[in-house]
Design an enzyme around this catalytic site. Structure first.
Site, PDB file in Angstrom:
ATOM      1  N   ASP A  73       0.814  -1.204   0.000  1.00 45.25           N
ATOM      2  CA  ASP A  73       0.000   0.000   0.000  1.00 45.25           C
ATOM      3  C   ASP A  73       0.855   1.264   0.000  1.00 45.25           C
ATOM      4  O   ASP A  73       0.441   2.294  -0.539  1.00 45.25           O
ATOM      5  CB  ASP A  73      -0.921   0.004   1.220  1.00 45.25           C
ATOM      6  CG  ASP A  73      -2.085  -0.982   1.071  1.00 45.25           C
ATOM      7  OD1 ASP A  73      -2.302  -1.478  -0.053  1.00 45.25           O
ATOM      8  OD2 ASP A  73      -2.761  -1.248   2.071  1.00 45.25           O
ATOM      9  N   ASP A 177       0.831   9.646  23.142  1.00 50.72           N
ATOM     10  CA  ASP A 177       1.921   9.570  22.170  1.00 50.72           C
ATOM     11  C   ASP A 177       1.612  10.297  20.869  1.00 50.72           C
ATOM     12  O   ASP A 177       2.477  10.393  20.000  1.00 50.72           O
ATOM     13  CB  ASP A 177       2.245   8.104  21.857  1.00 50.72           C
ATOM     14  CG  ASP A 177       2.981   7.421  23.000  1.00 50.72           C
ATOM     15  OD1 ASP A 177       3.315   8.102  23.980  1.00 50.72           O
ATOM     16  OD2 ASP A 177       3.213   6.197  22.907  1.00 50.72           O
ATOM     17  N   THR A 188      -8.258   1.806   7.787  1.00 49.60           N
ATOM     18  CA  THR A 188      -7.719   0.452   7.947  1.00 49.60           C
ATOM     19  C   THR A 188      -6.194   0.457   8.071  1.00 49.60           C
ATOM     20  O   THR A 188      -5.571  -0.601   8.001  1.00 49.60           O
ATOM     21  CB  THR A 188      -8.123  -0.437   6.755  1.00 49.60           C
ATOM     22  OG1 THR A 188      -7.788   0.228   5.535  1.00 49.60           O
ATOM     23  CG2 THR A 188      -9.614  -0.724   6.772  1.00 49.60           C
ATOM     24  N   TYR A 190      -3.023   3.043  10.139  1.00 51.27           N
ATOM     25  CA  TYR A 190      -2.560   3.326  11.498  1.00 51.27           C
ATOM     26  C   TYR A 190      -3.733   3.508  12.461  1.00 51.27           C
ATOM     27  O   TYR A 190      -3.703   3.057  13.607  1.00 51.27           O
ATOM     28  CB  TYR A 190      -1.690   4.594  11.466  1.00 51.27           C
ATOM     29  CG  TYR A 190      -0.769   4.812  12.646  1.00 51.27           C
ATOM     30  CD1 TYR A 190      -0.910   4.104  13.837  1.00 51.27           C
ATOM     31  CD2 TYR A 190       0.258   5.753  12.567  1.00 51.27           C
ATOM     32  CE1 TYR A 190      -0.057   4.323  14.901  1.00 51.27           C
ATOM     33  CE2 TYR A 190       1.121   5.976  13.624  1.00 51.27           C
ATOM     34  CZ  TYR A 190       0.954   5.269  14.792  1.00 51.27           C
ATOM     35  OH  TYR A 190       1.800   5.495  15.849  1.00 51.27           O
ATOM     36  N   SER A 193      -4.907   0.351  14.135  1.00 51.03           N
ATOM     37  CA  SER A 193      -4.065  -0.165  15.222  1.00 51.03           C
ATOM     38  C   SER A 193      -4.249   0.638  16.504  1.00 51.03           C
ATOM     39  O   SER A 193      -3.866   0.176  17.579  1.00 51.03           O
ATOM     40  CB  SER A 193      -2.593  -0.163  14.798  1.00 51.03           C
ATOM     41  OG  SER A 193      -2.091   1.153  14.692  1.00 51.03           O
TER      42      SER A 193
END
Length: 303
Positions: A73, A177, A188, A190, A193
């Site tokens: 990707d 962070d 779908t 970063y 996650s």
């Protein structure tokens, strides 16, 4: 609207031997069909004589009618930046890991490419984000993103403090962070996650997903695409972050700097062979429904 393509550019990291093999195969295939294949002079492959035309990648947007991105990707995201603002569609051949965007399998590559060249494909328009980093003592930095704009803490083991506003209205003070601002396409990546939701690509929304927030109530939110998002570092000594668009760092964000994220007012067009199914792609990549029930493609091969 279907279109017959005559000039096709090939993009990929040929240091990966699998990518190099696909690029050589496609170039020969196009040459046999009497089509012009454009490649950057720096690819370093031994193409058969007269089978390709060498052209800098920065000129693909004006010389090519179609770009075939070979890799993961990240390769397609790179190709999207090459054609941003131009009506040049993209077709992705998956030689990466997940391949949410590069969904054509190498096993069916030539067959699927021929199908697209024959004018049988699905057009899939994806909108772009525009980031503008306003710094105290330097000119602003601008960049586009198809997936996401990410703010991450930098050179410190501590969390960072920052504030977000949407359309001029204060939203939250964050400690963590960083944060991901993702398009529906990037939901779908970063953002996923970070616990963000999966969004259908044709929904006109964005996701704001905090990265490792210190407060458990700091949760991802979904906002209307085209909202004006503002992010500002708070006055905490040593706080410093980096801003990245689609994984490419564009600059540092420090106290007194402000990051603005808006709609780019432009999109890119992905092409898929007939039968493209977003939910089948999700099942394949995220290993849902392993029994294959209700899916005509039980092996889940989406690329």
């Amino acid at each position: 609207m279907s279109h017959s393509f005559k000039s096709i550019a090939l993009v990929g990291n040929t240091k990966d031997l699998r990518v190099a093999e696909c690029m050589l195969s496609l170039a020969s295939h196009f040459y046999a069909r009497g089509l012009s294949a454009l490649v950057d002079p720096g690819v370093g492959l031994a193409f058969p004589p007269d089978s390709v035309a060498f052209c800098p990648e920065q000129s693909f947007a004006t010389r090519a009618e179609l770009i075939v991105a070979i890799g993961g990707d990240g390769t397609l995201l790179y190709a999207a930046r090459l054609v941003a603002g131009h009506a040049v569609p993209l077709l992705g051949i998956n030689r990466g890991r997940l391949g949410f965007l590069t969904d054509v399998s190498p096993r069916s590559m030539l067959e699927d490419v021929d199908t697209v060249l024959a004018g049988r494909y699905t057009e899939d328009k994806r909108s772009l984000l525009a980031a503008r980093l306003e710094r105290r003592d330097a000119p602003p930095i601008r960049a586009l993103a198809l997936n996401d704009v990410v703010v991450n803490k930098w050179e410190t083991g501590r969390t960072m403090d920052f504030e977000t506003s949407i359309n001029g209205r204060f939203v939250n003070s964050h400690n963590g962070d960083g944060i991901v601002v993702a398009s529906a396409t990037g939901s779908t990546a970063y953002a996923l996650s970070c616990g963000g939701p999966i969004i259908e690509p044709d929904l006109d929304v964005w996701v704001l997903a905090p990265i490792c927030p210190h407060t458990l109530s700091d949760r991802p939110i979904v906002v209307r695409a085209g909202s004006s998002i503002q992010l500002r570092m708070t006055d905490r000594p040593g706080s410093r972050a980096q801003v990245a668009c689609d994984g490419n760092t564009i600059g540092d964000l420090e106290h007194g700097d402000t990051l603005f994220i808006d709609s780019a007012g432009a999109d890119v067009t992905l092409l898929h062979p007939p039968g493209y199914d977003f939910y089948r792609l999700l099942r394949s990549k995220l290993h849902w429904g392993r029994s294959g029930q209700g899916d005509g493609n039980s092996n889940g091969d989406g690329g």
